[in-house]
Motif scaffolding. Structure first.
Motif, short mmCIF file in Angstrom:
data_model
loop_
_atom_site.label_atom_id
_atom_site.label_comp_id
_atom_site.label_asym_id
_atom_site.label_seq_id
_atom_site.Cartn_x
_atom_site.Cartn_y
_atom_site.Cartn_z
N SER A 104 171.93 52.74 52.29
CA SER A 104 170.67 52.24 51.74
C SER A 104 170.03 53.27 50.82
CB SER A 104 169.70 51.89 52.87
OG SER A 104 170.21 50.84 53.66
N ILE A 105 170.11 54.55 51.22
CA ILE A 105 169.54 55.63 50.41
C ILE A 105 170.28 55.75 49.08
CG2 ILE A 105 169.33 58.15 50.27
CD1 ILE A 105 168.58 58.03 53.28
N MET A 106 171.61 55.69 49.12
CA MET A 106 172.39 55.79 47.87
C MET A 106 172.15 54.57 46.98
SD MET A 106 173.92 58.61 47.40
CE MET A 106 174.90 58.11 45.99
N ILE A 107 172.08 53.39 47.58
CA ILE A 107 171.84 52.15 46.82
C ILE A 107 170.47 52.23 46.15
CG2 ILE A 107 171.29 49.69 47.10
CD1 ILE A 107 173.61 49.65 49.21
N SER A 108 169.47 52.66 46.91
CA SER A 108 168.11 52.81 46.37
C SER A 108 168.09 53.82 45.22
CB SER A 108 167.17 53.24 47.49
OG SER A 108 165.86 53.39 47.02
N GLY A 109 168.80 54.95 45.42
CA GLY A 109 168.85 55.99 44.40
C GLY A 109 169.51 55.52 43.12
N LEU A 110 170.62 54.78 43.25
CA LEU A 110 171.32 54.26 42.08
C LEU A 110 170.45 53.27 41.31
CD1 LEU A 110 174.83 53.79 43.74
CD2 LEU A 110 174.35 55.30 41.80
N CYS A 111 169.70 52.45 42.06
CA CYS A 111 168.81 51.48 41.41
C CYS A 111 167.68 52.19 40.68
CB CYS A 111 168.23 50.52 42.45
SG CYS A 111 169.44 49.34 43.12
N LEU A 112 167.17 53.29 41.26
CA LEU A 112 166.13 54.08 40.60
C LEU A 112 166.59 54.59 39.24
CD1 LEU A 112 164.55 56.26 43.44
CD2 LEU A 112 163.32 54.69 41.95
N CYS A 113 167.89 54.87 39.15
CA CYS A 113 168.47 55.39 37.90
C CYS A 113 169.02 54.28 37.01
CB CYS A 113 169.57 56.40 38.22
SG CYS A 113 168.97 57.83 39.13
N GLY A 114 168.75 53.02 37.40
CA GLY A 114 169.18 51.89 36.59
C GLY A 114 170.64 51.53 36.75
N LYS A 115 171.34 52.12 37.71
CA LYS A 115 172.78 51.86 37.91
C LYS A 115 172.97 50.78 38.98
CE LYS A 115 174.24 56.47 36.47
NZ LYS A 115 174.91 56.03 35.23
N THR A 116 172.51 49.57 38.68
CA THR A 116 172.56 48.47 39.67
C THR A 116 173.98 47.99 39.91
OG1 THR A 116 172.05 46.95 37.86
CG2 THR A 116 170.21 47.65 39.25
N SER A 117 174.86 48.06 38.91
CA SER A 117 176.25 47.62 39.10
C SER A 117 176.94 48.49 40.14
CB SER A 117 177.03 47.70 37.78
OG SER A 117 176.46 46.86 36.82
N GLU A 118 176.69 49.80 40.05
CA GLU A 118 177.27 50.73 41.02
C GLU A 118 176.66 50.51 42.41
OE1 GLU A 118 178.10 55.52 41.44
OE2 GLU A 118 177.43 54.71 39.51
N ALA A 119 175.37 50.18 42.43
CA ALA A 119 174.69 49.91 43.71
C ALA A 119 175.28 48.67 44.37
CB ALA A 119 173.19 49.72 43.47
N LEU A 120 175.55 47.65 43.56
CA LEU A 120 176.16 46.42 44.08
C LEU A 120 177.57 46.68 44.61
CD1 LEU A 120 174.91 43.85 41.43
CD2 LEU A 120 174.61 43.61 43.91
N ARG A 121 178.31 47.56 43.95
CA ARG A 121 179.66 47.91 44.42
C ARG A 121 179.59 48.58 45.80
NH1 ARG A 121 180.87 49.29 39.06
NH2 ARG A 121 180.53 51.51 39.42
N LEU A 122 178.63 49.47 45.96
CA LEU A 122 178.45 50.12 47.27
C LEU A 122 178.09 49.09 48.34
CD1 LEU A 122 176.49 53.48 46.77
CD2 LEU A 122 178.84 53.19 47.51
N PHE A 123 177.23 48.15 47.95
CA PHE A 123 176.79 47.10 48.88
C PHE A 123 177.98 46.26 49.33
CE2 PHE A 123 175.05 42.82 49.69
CZ PHE A 123 174.07 43.13 50.62
N GLU A 124 178.85 45.90 48.39
CA GLU A 124 180.04 45.09 48.71
C GLU A 124 181.06 45.89 49.53
OE1 GLU A 124 180.30 41.95 48.22
OE2 GLU A 124 178.42 41.81 47.08
N GLU A 125 181.02 47.21 49.41
CA GLU A 125 181.97 48.09 50.10
C GLU A 125 181.67 48.23 51.59
OE1 GLU A 125 181.97 52.75 49.93
OE2 GLU A 125 182.92 52.01 48.09
N MET A 126 180.42 48.01 51.97
CA MET A 126 179.98 48.26 53.34
C MET A 126 180.78 47.49 54.41
SD MET A 126 175.84 48.62 52.86
CE MET A 126 175.48 48.94 54.59
N PRO A 127 180.94 46.16 54.27
CA PRO A 127 181.70 45.43 55.29
C PRO A 127 183.16 45.90 55.39
CG PRO A 127 180.52 43.92 53.85
CD PRO A 127 180.44 45.25 53.23
#
Length: 593
Positions: free
Chosen positions: A393-416
């Motif tokens: 969640s911290i990394m996803i939030s940080g990536l979004c803060l920097c405008g890197k939402t595609s990378e944040a979504l990849r991390l989100f999909e990686e979790m399961p």
């Protein structure tokens, strides 16, 4: 002949290999010793009692075989059961044997048998098992055993049951010791049941214990006040105790200090510190921890001075204090000082844990230093700390803060794929990040997925969506989401309503915006200053002068002041309209401004 010998040999080996066969062989031998010549074993024979204890301890299904092993013995003899309890060192096995005696052997437990077993179960901390004995008709534990039972219940969190025992003791005129009352009060505090703390205290007063109340009791009452955010009451009680010559331990002072820090009453904090020193209660590391935590949470730079003072006085800050300081400094934007403390902590041999790493990672994401954030994340995993929903969640939030939402979504999909469950916080972080980066469609898709997963959305699931809908000119959809949130018994934060009012103004719907503003005030929510200003501008464009006067009056009553440019605009507008009555009202409003 050879075949016969081999057959007998194989049978004997098979016998030995059977589970518990050796135990059976020993039991049979001892059974013959105890039952030779059809004589009944002596119930008081310690060897026989020890043998029964051994069988019930080692044989898995002894209930099915014990009667056949000793057919001539009267297991229902109460004196035998008491001897069994003395030799058996396992409380739950003793209870199992007791139930077997009652159900199979016609055993009628007397008061002494029940009381002995009850005491053994209580001493072992098996309060639920002890409670089951209370259902036996005619059994009333001794008062001393009940006192121990109260302590057992309290330490196990069964505080309502403990209260009931106090009530029963009160009925028979027995008053428990102050120590027992204190254990129950502590149990209520640990269970978060301050309501029961006051109920217990009432019973104490009715039982006449109040005259003997010690400083520990008062300490628990002060902590209960603080737990209910009534620190002032706790402080009053402390002053009363101090005036009577008593002084609570440091933990009581620490709780009060934490409460006053929360309320930003730092004069009281300073007073309590001086009181501690006067009363020879030297402030400990936990005292300073409460102060530092309270100051840093509220972005008060005084926390750094207290931290330095802590070190100057010879205390050694632990990992918790360092982490609190680092987190607070990042929040205040003092990134260099936060990093300095990180290296100072490591240099002193204090290794960061997963929480400290997450604080540092989030801090670097805040300043857009993703390179360092990723490096710390990799280092954390390399130290053996598992990736969790929190770290993701911290990394996803940080990536979004920097405008890197595609990378944040990849991390989100990686979790399961890594077996990490995506919790509500993870969804909320990504929904917020997507909304802030104007990716509303993806954010709504994620919100629907959250609902499909059976997760209950929070205020922080709705608020970013409402704000984004207002910004893109779809305020009616924002209102629909607001109503959905309200129907789920979620209390919207104040800014949610501000977004809707501003959104309605942008759409030229000042009437509905005015209605939302009045609702906000009736709900005891304080609109932002810019919300009032935006509504006044909208009303100006629609020449709604009467409504402007109402909003102006509400704005000034709320504690805001008009800026110079808006004041000139209003005076100019009212002058052009030659609206004399409104001019008089405006003059009065501006005087108050």
């Amino acid at each position: 002949m050879t075949l016969l010998i081999r057959h007998r040999s194989n049978s004997f080996l098979t016998f030995l290999r059977e589970p518990y066969s050796l135990s059976r062989l020993i039991s049979i031998t001892q059974f013959r010793n105890f039952t030779s010549d059809n004589q009944t074993p002596d119930a008081k024979d310690p060897n026989f009692v020890k043998e029964i204890c051994r069988i019930t301890r080692t044989m898995p299904r002894w209930e099915n075989t014990l009667l056949s092993q000793y057919p001539y013995f009267h297991f229902s003899d109460p004196s035998f059961f008491l001897l069994y309890l003395n030799h058996q060192n396992n409380a739950l096995l003793s209870l199992r044997f007791f139930h077997w005696l009652c159900s199979t052997c016609g055993f009628s437990p007397d008061q002494s048998s029940c009381n002995a077993l009850f005491k053994i179960l209580v001493d072992a901390g098996a309060c639920k098992a002890a409670k089951s004995l209370l259902d036996y008709p005619g059994f009333t534990p001794e008062n001393d055993s009940l006192e121990c039972y109260i302590s057992c219940l309290s330490s196990s969190g069964m505080v309502e049951d403990a209260l009931m025992v106090f009530v029963e003791l009160k009925k028979v005129g027995f008053c428990a010791s102050v120590a027992t009352w204190n254990e129950a009060l502590l149990g209520c505090l640990k269970a978060g049941r301050t309501d029961l703390v006051w109920t217990l205290y009432e019973h104490m007063m009715e039982s006449g214990v109040v005259a003997n109340i010690d400083v520990q009791t008062v300490g628990y009452l002060i902590k209960a006040f603080c737990a209910e955010n009534n620190v002032s009451k706790g402080y009053e009680l402390l002053r009363e105790v101090l005036d009577n010559g008593l002084c609570p331990d440091n933990s009581v002072f620490n709780v009060l200090i934490g409460g006053f820090c929360k309320e930003r009453q730092y004069a009281r904090v300073s007073e309590l510190l001086h009181t501690m020193i006067e009363r020879k209660c030297k402030p400990d590391i936990f005292t300073y921890q409460e102060i530092i935590n309270g100051l840093m949470k509220r972005k008060n730079p005084e926390g750094l001075r207290v931290f330095k003072d802590l070190k100057d006085r010879g205390y050694f800050p632990d990992r918790v204090v360092y982490t609190t300081m680092i987190k607070g400094l990042f929040k205040m934007g003092r990134f260099g000082e936060a990093r300095k403390l990180w290296f100072e902590m490591i240099q002193k041999g204090i290794l960061p844990n997963e929480y400290t790493y997450n604080v540092m990672i989030h801090g670097h994401c805040q300043i857009g230093d993703l390179v360092q954030a990723r490096k710390l994340y990799k280092e954390m995993c390399g130290r053996g700390y598992k990736e969790t929903a929190v770290s993701y969640s911290i990394m996803i939030s940080g990536l979004c803060l920097c405008g890197k939402t595609s990378e944040a979504l990849r991390l989100f999909e990686e979790m399961p794929q890594k077996g990490i469950v995506r919790d509500l916080v993870t969804y909320n972080c990504l929904i917020k990040g997507l909304c802030e980066n104007a990716e509303l469609v993806e954010a709504k898709k994620l919100f629907n997925e959250l609902l499909a997963q059976g997760l209950e959305p929070s205020v922080f699931s709705f608020n970013p969506l409402i704000e984004r809908h207002c910004k893109v000119g779809d305020t009616q959809e924002a209102i629909r989401l607001w109503k959905d949130m309200h129907d789920r018994h979620l209390k919207p934060i104040s800014s949610t309503n501000d977004h809707i009012i501003v959104g309605l103004c942008e759409e030229g719907n000042s009437a509905q915006a005015m209605e939302w503003l009045l609702n906000m005030l009736s709900w005891k929510l304080k609109p932002l200053e810019r919300t009032f200003e935006r509504l006044i501008h909208s009303l100006l464009l629609e020449d709604k002068l009467d409504e402007i006067l109402v909003v102006l009056d509400l704005m000034i009553r709320t504690g805001y002041r008009l800026d110079e440019s808006l004041t000139h605009s209003l005076v100019s507008k009212f002058s052009k309209e030659n609206f004399h009555f409104a001019d008089l009202c405006l003059e009065k409003v501006l005087e108050r401004n």
